[in-house]
Design a protein around this motif. Structure first.
Motif, mmCIF file in Angstrom:
data_model
loop_
_atom_site.group_PDB
_atom_site.id
_atom_site.type_symbol
_atom_site.label_atom_id
_atom_site.label_comp_id
_atom_site.label_asym_id
_atom_site.label_seq_id
_atom_site.Cartn_x
_atom_site.Cartn_y
_atom_site.Cartn_z
ATOM 1 N N THR A 143 4.278 -3.232 -13.078
ATOM 2 C CA THR A 143 2.765 -2.930 -12.595
ATOM 3 C C THR A 143 2.378 -3.147 -10.915
ATOM 4 O O THR A 143 2.126 -2.358 -10.320
ATOM 5 N N ASP A 144 3.188 -4.342 -10.386
ATOM 6 C CA ASP A 144 2.978 -4.529 -9.248
ATOM 7 C C ASP A 144 4.010 -5.584 -8.481
ATOM 8 O O ASP A 144 4.417 -6.280 -9.287
ATOM 9 N N ASP A 145 4.664 -5.454 -7.356
ATOM 10 C CA ASP A 145 5.495 -6.324 -6.939
ATOM 11 C C ASP A 145 4.931 -7.673 -7.006
ATOM 12 O O ASP A 145 6.021 -8.729 -7.055
ATOM 13 N N ARG A 146 3.682 -7.814 -6.351
ATOM 14 C CA ARG A 146 3.202 -9.170 -6.528
ATOM 15 C C ARG A 146 3.309 -10.138 -7.916
ATOM 16 O O ARG A 146 3.514 -11.087 -8.103
ATOM 17 N N ALA A 147 2.968 -8.907 -8.712
ATOM 18 C CA ALA A 147 2.706 -9.728 -10.292
ATOM 19 C C ALA A 147 4.216 -10.108 -10.570
ATOM 20 O O ALA A 147 4.442 -10.919 -11.297
ATOM 21 N N GLY A 148 5.272 -9.250 -10.145
ATOM 22 C CA GLY A 148 6.651 -9.490 -10.286
ATOM 23 C C GLY A 148 7.289 -10.834 -9.837
ATOM 24 O O GLY A 148 7.817 -11.735 -10.484
ATOM 25 N N ALA A 149 6.659 -11.156 -8.562
ATOM 26 C CA ALA A 149 6.862 -12.423 -7.930
ATOM 27 C C ALA A 149 6.160 -13.489 -8.776
ATOM 28 O O ALA A 149 6.766 -14.644 -8.798
ATOM 29 N N VAL A 150 5.292 -13.395 -9.284
ATOM 30 C CA VAL A 150 4.398 -14.475 -10.050
ATOM 31 C C VAL A 150 5.356 -14.554 -11.253
ATOM 32 O O VAL A 150 5.595 -15.901 -11.688
ATOM 33 N N ILE A 151 5.831 -13.674 -12.020
ATOM 34 C CA ILE A 151 6.804 -13.735 -13.029
ATOM 35 C C ILE A 151 8.120 -14.622 -13.024
ATOM 36 O O ILE A 151 8.279 -15.560 -13.381
ATOM 37 N N ASP A 152 8.544 -14.137 -11.616
ATOM 38 C CA ASP A 152 9.754 -15.014 -11.238
ATOM 39 C C ASP A 152 9.430 -16.218 -10.868
ATOM 40 O O ASP A 152 10.583 -17.121 -10.957
#
Length: 475
Positions: A314-323
Motif C-alpha cells: 500500500t505505502d512505504d510508510r505503512a511498510g515501515a510501520v509493519i517492520d
C-alpha cells in the motif's frame, strides 16, 4: 530553507517533529491497507481545495492565521508553509503485448495496489518585518504537474510498472502586520494561505478528483529572528483584548519548541496546546489519528502475513510501520505501557511525616448532612426518603439516563458540591438491585430541576409559586 538565521533554524528544528506529526496525522490508518474501509476516505485535516470546488464540495480553499508578535527593529520573519501533495499511483502488469492496468500486482513480499501517496512540499520565505506593513507581502507559487513511470523487477525480470502522477497546484501566501495601539509595540501578524488553482470541475466532480489539486494537511511554521510571539492560549493580561480580536480560520497557532521558548509558532489545522511534544517512549510515527502506540504496535504485529503483504504494497510508510512492530523487542514494548511524568502528594505531610489535616472534611462540617438536608423543589421540601418522578434534562451526557425518564425513585441524600450546586442521590423504584446499590452507596444522581416531588406534601409556606430549586438550611 538554506541560509536561515541560526535562532530560527534552531527553533524550526525543535518544532519540526510536531510539525511532521501534523503533516502525516491520519495519513494511513490501521490496519494500513488500501482495502480497509477507513483508508478509502482520507486526508481529513487541513485540506485546501481549488476555489471552484468549494461550492459543491463543502470544503474550503483558504486558511487564515492571526497571532501577536513583538518584533524588534530590523527583525525578519521566516515562514515555512508545509503540506502534502497527492500523488496518484496506478499499477500495470507486464504481458506479452506490453503492459495492462491491474488492481493488484502480486510480488514475493508485497501486493502493489492503486493508492494515493503523499509527497511533502514546502514554500519558504524570509521577509523583513518592516515590509509587512500596509498591504504586506504576497507570494504566489506554482507546483507543475509531474508524471513518472518506474519498472518493477522480480527475479531479474520486469513484471510490471508503477505510474505516478501529480497535478499542477497553484497557491498564494499573503503576509501582513499592523501595529497595535499602546505602549508595548506589539503587532498583529496575519498569514493567509490560499489554493488558487484554476481547475474547473464538472457539475458531478468528486472529492477524489479535487484532492490531487489540493493542499493537504496544510500548516505553517513562523519564526522571528530576534523578537518573540505571544501565546493566544494564555496571553499576558494586557494583550488579552487584542488576542480575542484575532481571527483564525481553520488553523490554530501555538508556541512551539522547548518550554519557555517564544521565537517559533506552529499554526496547525489540529488544535494543540503551547509547546506540544512527542512522548519520548514513542519509537516512530504510526500515522493513525489519536494513536495509542502500545495498542497499535500490538495489533500491527498480530496482522496476518497476507495483511502485512498488502500493507507493504500500500505505502512505504505503512511498510515501515509493519517492520517497526515486528522488530520491537519486549523491553521496548514495555516502555509503551505507561509513563509517570511527575509525582506529588495528594494531601501533603508534616515535617514529621504525619499526614496533614485535609483542607475540608465533610464529616466534620456541621453545615452539611446529606441524610437530613432538604432542598426546595417546586415549593416542596425534598430530602432523604422523598419519592420523586425522574425527568432527566437534555444536558445529560449518559444516554442511558434518558431511559429513566418517567420512572419513579427514592431520594437517598442531598449533596452539595464545592461550586454550590445541589445534587440528589436517587435509587430507582422497582429496581431489583436497589438494596444492593444502596448498601454499596451507588446511586443515580439528578439535579433538583430534573425531578418532580410525588410525596403529596403541601408546599412550604410562602413558596407555592417557586419553580426550580433552592437549598434549605438544616433538616
Amino acid at each position: 530553507m538554506s541560509g536561515l538565521p541560526e535562532r530560527i533554524e534552531r527553533g524550526f528544528a525543535a518544532a519540526r517533529q510536531i510539525a511532521d506529526a501534523v503533516l502525516l496525522e491520519g495519513y494511513v490508518l490501521y490496519p494500513y491497507r488500501a482495502s480497509a474501509a477507513k483508508n478509502r476516505l482520507r486526508w481529513q485535516f487541513g485540506v485546501l481545495v481549488p476555489p471552484e470546488y468549494t461550492a459543491q464540495g463543502g470544503e474550503h480553499s483558504h486558511q487564515r492565521t492571526e497571532c501577536l508578535m513583538e518584533a524588534r527593529d530590523g527583525d525578519r520573519l521566516a515562514v515555512e508553509l508545509r503540506f502534502l501533495r497527492v500523488q496518484r499511483r496506478t499499477v500495470e502488469q507486464a504481458t506479452a503485448a506490453g503492459f495492462e492496468s491491474v488492481e493488484r500486482l502480486e510480488l514475493a513480499d508485497r501486493d502493489l495496489v492503486e493508492w494515493d501517496e503523499g509527497v511533502e512540499e514546502r514554500i519558504e520565505l524570509l521577509v523583513p518585518v518592516e515590509e509587512l506593513a500596509g498591504e504586506g507581502v504576497q507570494r504566489p507559487f506554482r507546483l507543475p504537474g509531474v508524471g513518472e513511470t518506474g519498472l518493477v523487477h522480480e527475479r531479474d525480470a520486469v513484471v510490471g510498472r508503477v505510474i505516478r502522477r501529480r497535478e499542477q497546484v497553484d497557491g498564494l501566501l499573503w503576509l501582513r502586520a499592523e501595529e497595535l495601539p499602546g505602549p508595548y509595540r506589539a503587532q498583529r501578524l496575519t498569514v493567509e494561505v490560499e489554493n488558487s488553482s484554476a481547475w474547473r470541475p464538472s457539475r458531478h466532480a468528486t472529492r477524489d478528483q479535487a484532492l490531487p489539486r489540493s493542499l493537504v494537511s496544510a500548516h505553517l511554521l513562523l519564526g522571528l529572528e530576534h523578537g518573540r510571539f505571544l501565546s493566544v492560549t494564555d496571553p499576558p493580561e494586557w494583550a488579552r483584548p487584542a488576542v480575542e480580536r484575532c481571527r483564525n480560520e481553520r488553523t490554530w497557532p501555538v508556541l512551539a519548541g522547548p518550554e519557555g521558548e517564544r521565537g517559533v509558532v506552529l499554526s496547525s489545522p489540529i488544535i494543540l496546546e503551547d509547546h506540544p511534544r512527542i512522548a519520548p517512549e514513542s519509537l516512530g510515527t504510526l500515522y493513525d489519528a489519536t494513536e495509542i502506540d502500545e495498542i497499535l504496535a500490538l495489533r500491527t504485529a498480530a496482522l496476518t502475513e497476507e495483511e502485512k503483504r498488502e500493507a507493504r504494497g500500500t505505502d512505504d510508510r505503512a511498510g515501515a510501520v509493519i517492520d517497526l512492530a515486528e522488530s520491537m523487542p519486549p523491553e521496548v514494548l514495555d516502555r509503551l505501557h505507561g509513563a509517570i511524568r511527575g509525582l506529588r502528594e495528594a494531601t501533603g505531610s508534616t515535617a514529621l511525616g504525619r499526614p496533614e489535616q485535609p483542607w475540608w472534611d465533610p464529616g466534620d462540617d456541621p453545615g452539611v448532612d446529606p441524610e437530613r438536608d432538604r432542598v426546595l423543589v417546586d415549593g416542596h421540601q425534598v430530602g432523604a426518603g422523598s419519592r420523586v418522578l425522574l425527568r432527566p434534562g437534555r444536558r445529560r451526557t449518559d444516554a442511558q439516563d434518558l431511559f429513566l425518564d418517567g420512572r419513579t425513585g427514592i431520594v437517598e441524600a442531598v449533596l452539595h458540591d464545592l461550586d454550590g450546586s445541589v445534587h440528589l442521590a436517587v435509587t430507582v423504584e422497582d429496581d431489583p438491585g436497589a438494596d444492593l446499590w444502596r448498601a454499596q452507596g451507588r446511586f443515580r444522581y439528578f439535579q433538583p430541576d430534573e425531578v418532580t416531588p410525588l410525596d403529596g406534601t403541601a408546599p412550604v409556606e410562602g413558596t407555592a409559586a417557586l419553580d426550580g430549586a433552592a437549598p434549605v438550611e438544616g433538616p
